[in-house]
Design an enzyme around this catalytic site. Structure first.
Site, PDB file in Angstrom:
ATOM      1  N   HIS A 406     -14.601   3.220  -7.181  1.00 52.48           N
ATOM      2  CA  HIS A 406     -15.361   2.588  -8.267  1.00 52.48           C
ATOM      3  C   HIS A 406     -14.439   2.203  -9.419  1.00 52.48           C
ATOM      4  CE1 HIS A 406     -17.840   2.588 -11.965  1.00 52.48           C
ATOM      5  NE2 HIS A 406     -18.758   2.044 -11.189  1.00 52.48           N
ATOM      6  N   CYS A 783     -15.256 -11.405   0.586  1.00 53.97           N
ATOM      7  CA  CYS A 783     -15.489 -11.062  -0.816  1.00 53.97           C
ATOM      8  C   CYS A 783     -15.113  -9.625  -1.156  1.00 53.97           C
ATOM      9  CB  CYS A 783     -16.951 -11.310  -1.198  1.00 53.97           C
ATOM     10  SG  CYS A 783     -18.142 -10.294  -0.297  1.00 53.97           S
TER      11      CYS A 783
END
Length: 832
Positions: A406, A783
């Protein structure tokens, strides 16, 4: 019996014709090129490898006629400089049979000084003793009598060390020096050292015998500043054993050195650095040439300047730049001359460097920003709750995590320096500090520097170099865009991200992660109310309050990216990521919802999962809680209507469904999205087009791409999760052992950092082929964070993908990599 060398002769560097580095060695070839350019190079002969091998075996040699009456330097010239080689030996050739000649031409004191240096240096090399044990270095005030005495002492020291007399002829000295260097090249230790550097077992050595310029001062010079690449004379000249700046030279000598720049640059199609000797008249003689030393920024400027001068093509200029080096233009970097007090080294998750005070919470980061202080956010690992704090920080450091954790993903999107997986640090939240190696303790408020390019955590402040996005950088990027044939989009989640992406000349947004829109203070509480709602009706009621917020975001995105595609991913993460963890936030949420704190905890417990990353997330949310995707689809379509009403190029939203494994999932979501689109068109009296596609993140989705293509306009590969699921690795935890795996050769590279072409890459190729078999017009994109990896960009072009998408600050890297892929492909096709 000594070998005969009648057919093996030293070669002149001034000979015409092509020069083979295998024969002349790398340095010999460079000297020959200088001579071919018509530049002044002291006369030199090259003993090719076969002759050097023969000398090592005992072949006899004579003093070459071409170098008669000269003082020589012998220098090693392997085919590749990094292979190393024996040290240079000089001076050579001042002996009893030549001393009178040198006394007549150079004076007695200078001739005797040369003879002493010859005995001292060659004697030390052959005997293995130190130079000073043979003789101390001659002093500037030594008389001829002093030198005669020192020479005799040196001869005696040499004989004591070697039990042999020092060679007293020029030929004898040359023979001893050549034999010493040749046999040193073939020694067992030398073989091992160069094999470790990649040299083949039969690697040969050439030796250069070059005339030493008499009564000279030697120096080094390059014609560009190594930090900026701007034209500038940089170097020094040696005099009395000390380095003196070039500014101390006469104007005539400086002009003579400056005049070398044009022919050197033209002849080598590059900025050069040279070794030179200034003779008694001030004339420069060149003794070696290399590419100029340069930073990444200087490399770019030099390449652009060479192309502008038409010394190289624009395509060659593009190929000379390592795409990842562009990060040095985009972010602050630590001055290379700065001394670093490194605390620990971990994973370089997001490039650039930053200095700030340690803060251990998002709230502390926001408070520091409010007070105008730079802060480095330090966490065990970040969560969506920390995003506000990351926005307020100048850098992020985490104890756990990997390249796609993250913290890493968000930091790259924000352009923040980030270091993750700093496992040597022990974070103590109670003591508000962390402990580093050797017991070093750093408390909240202490100043540290992190280097997201190298992965270093540094004590204190460091001098920085600012980003540089103008001039040569802009020119190079414009050249890249003219030749690349694959699109480069950005992963952008907010209007701020979209503006940053647009400034990097992207081809659209390839991934908008809508969950990141919900973490603003005024939104997170509403989102949490929706999550904790008891039933679908209650959720739908709260979602109505989120609808205008989402719509406003999409209006901004469409407006900023007007004329370019925008791919919006519907809600993906497990809902527990939105829930508070701190007691005060839980109490606040209970008050807002007008329920007891125990009820909030109980509802949160109901949502808990053993493995949430493989649980209720992605398309599974859209199917089991369809009202969430309904709200998002409505917000997207209403935003498109609003922007289209303003005129200009119509918006065609691209809606992406995450974590799909089966085509039926796509069909179920598509039915509701199509129904929402029809409803919005009826309500507004407006028509609009849109596309629906799939994010391929599971191996099954890749394998079943033929089915998915029936209901999808595009497939976009989310390689972060696809890598995680293909390997069975946690992208947040793999950093703990990944370094060991790479060092032991289990993986060639961290697969979260560099796309695994053999495994994950095969899934991509398979999915692309199967998808287009069903739908030839299927658009293919990548992506995941690999979209900014140059190797992945090249792979995607070869695989026929339409675009890659990456964090905004990696877009220039991807644009350059895409251009290089096109150039190399065209050149490869031309060769065929």
């Amino acid at each position: 019996m000594p070998q005969t060398v009648a057919s093996l002769k030293p070669l002149s560097i001034h000979a015409t014709g092509a020069v083979d580095a295998q024969v002349f060695g790398a340095r010999g070839a460079r000297l020959a090129r200088l001579a071919a350019l018509g530049l002044d190079v002291p006369q030199a002969l090259v003993y090719p490898p076969k002759l050097v091998d023969a000398i090592a075996d005992g072949a006899e040699i004579t003093w070459p006629d071409a170098l008669g009456g000269q003082v020589l330097a012998l220098r090693a010239a392997p085919q590749e400089a990094e292979w190393g080689g024996p040290e240079s030996l000089l001076p050579i050739g001042v002996a009893a049979d030549t001393l009178d000649h040198f006394i007549a031409t150079r004076g007695e004191v200078e001739a005797l000084r040369l003879q002493l240096q010859c005995i001292r240096n060659l004697g030390a090399a052959v005997s293995g003793a130190t130079r000073n044990s043979i003789a101390p270095p001659p002093q500037s005030g030594d008389s001829a009598a002093d030198l005669h005495h020192q020479i005799q002492t040196a001869r005696e020291a040499y004989q004591a060390e070697t039990e042999d007399a020092f060679p007293d002829t020029a030929t004898g000295q040359l023979r001893a020096a050549l034999r010493h260097m040749a046999r040193g090249w073939h020694s067992a230790s030398a073989r091992i050292l160069r094999a470790a550097k990649g040299a083949p077992e039969d690697a040969g050595l050439a030796i250069i015998a070059q005339v030493l310029v008499p009564n000279c001062r030697t120096g080094r010079l390059q014609f560009v500043d190594q930090s900026s690449g701007q034209a500038q004379l940089v170097g020094y000249v040696l005099q009395d054993g000390k380095e003196h700046p070039l500014s101390e030279l006469s104007a005539r000598e400086c002009a003579a050195l400056k005049a070398l720049e044009a022919p050197l640059t033209r002849g080598h199609a590059d900025a050069c650095r040279v070794k030179f000797a200034l003779d008694a008249t001030g004339k420069p003689w060149l003794t070696d040439v290399r590419p100029a030393q340069r930073s990444a920024r200087a490399t770019l400027r030099i390449a652009v300047d060479l192309a502008k001068s038409e010394l190289i093509s624009r395509e060659d200029a593009l190929l000379r730049i390592e795409p990842r080096s562009l990060a040095e233009h985009l972010h602050h970097q630590i001055d290379p001359d700065e001394t670093r007090d490194v605390v620990t080294t971990a994973m370089p998750a997001s490039p650039g460097a930053a200095t700030g005070r340690i803060v251990l919470s998002a709230q502390a980061a926001m408070a520091a920003e409010a007070q105008g202080e730079a802060a480095i956010l330090v966490r065990h690992e970040t969560s969506p709750e920390d995003i506000r704090g990351m926005h307020s920080s100048v850098g992020v450091l985490t104890i756990r995590g990997g390249m796609t954790s993250h913290a890493a993903v968000i930091a790259r999107g924000l352009g923040l320096p980030c270091v993750v997986g700093a496992a040597e640090l022990r974070l103590d939240m109670k003591a508000r500090s962390f402990r580093g190696p050797k017991g070093r303790i750093f408390s909240e408020g202490d100043i540290i520097t992190i280097d997201g390019t190298s992965g270093e955590v540094i004590n204190g402040t460091c001098k920085m170099i600012a980003p540089d996005l103008g001039g040569p950088f802009t020119v190079l990027m414009s050249w890249a865009d003219k030749v690349r044939s694959i699109g480069v989009r950005a992963n952008a989640d907010t209007p701020t991200d979209a503006r940053a992406a647009r400034s990097f000349n992207v081809d659209g947004i390839g991934l908008c992660r809508t969950e990141h829109m919900f973490f603003e203070p005024e939104r997170i509480t509403v989102m949490r109310e929706m999550i904790l709602a008891d039933d679908a009706a209650s959720r739908a009621e709260v979602l109505q309050r989120l609808l205008p917020m989402q719509r406003a975001d999409f209006i901004d995105l469409f407006d900023i990216m007007r004329g370019l595609p925008v791919t919006i991913r519907l809600l993906d993460p497990p809902l527990h990521e939105f829930l508070p963890h701190e007691p005060d936030e839980l109490e606040h949420l209970a008050r807002v919802m007008n329920v007891g704190i125990d009820d909030v905890r109980a509802r949160a417990a109901e949502l808990a999962e053993v493995n949430p990353m493989l649980g209720m997330r992605g398309v599974r949310l859209g199917i089991t809680m369809p009202e969430i995707y309904d709200m998002q689809a409505r917000a997207i379509f209403q935003a498109a209507v609003a922007i289209n009403a303003q005129g200009g190029a119509p918006v065609v939203p691209e809606i992406m469904i995450p974590l799909v494994s089966a085509n039926r999932e796509v069909e179920l979501v598509k039915e509701r999205v199509d129904a929402i689109a029809a409803a919005v068109q009826a309500e507004t009296g407006s028509s609009f087009a849109y596309k629906l596609g799939v994010m391929v993140e599971t191996p099954r989705a890749a394998l079943r791409a033929k089915d998915l293509a029936k209901s999808s306009a595009f497939l976009s590969f989310g390689t972060n999760d696809l890598t995680q699921m293909t390997y069975g690795l946690s992208r947040d935890d793999a950093g703990r052992f990944m370094r060991d795996y790479v060092q032991r050769g289990v993986f060639a590279e961290d697969p979260f950092h560099t796309l695994d072409l053999e495994g994950v890459g095969e899934l991509l190729v398979m999915a692309a082929r199967r998808g287009r078999d069903t739908n030839p017009d299927l658009v293919l994109g990548l992506c995941g964070e690999h979209g900014g990896d140059p190797a992945a960009v090249r792979f995607c072009r070869l695989a026929g993908f339409d675009y890659v998408s990456c964090s905004p600050f990696r877009v220039p890297i991807a644009r350059l990599a895409a251009a290089q892929a096109s150039i190399l492909a065209e050149r490869g096709a031309a060769l065929k």
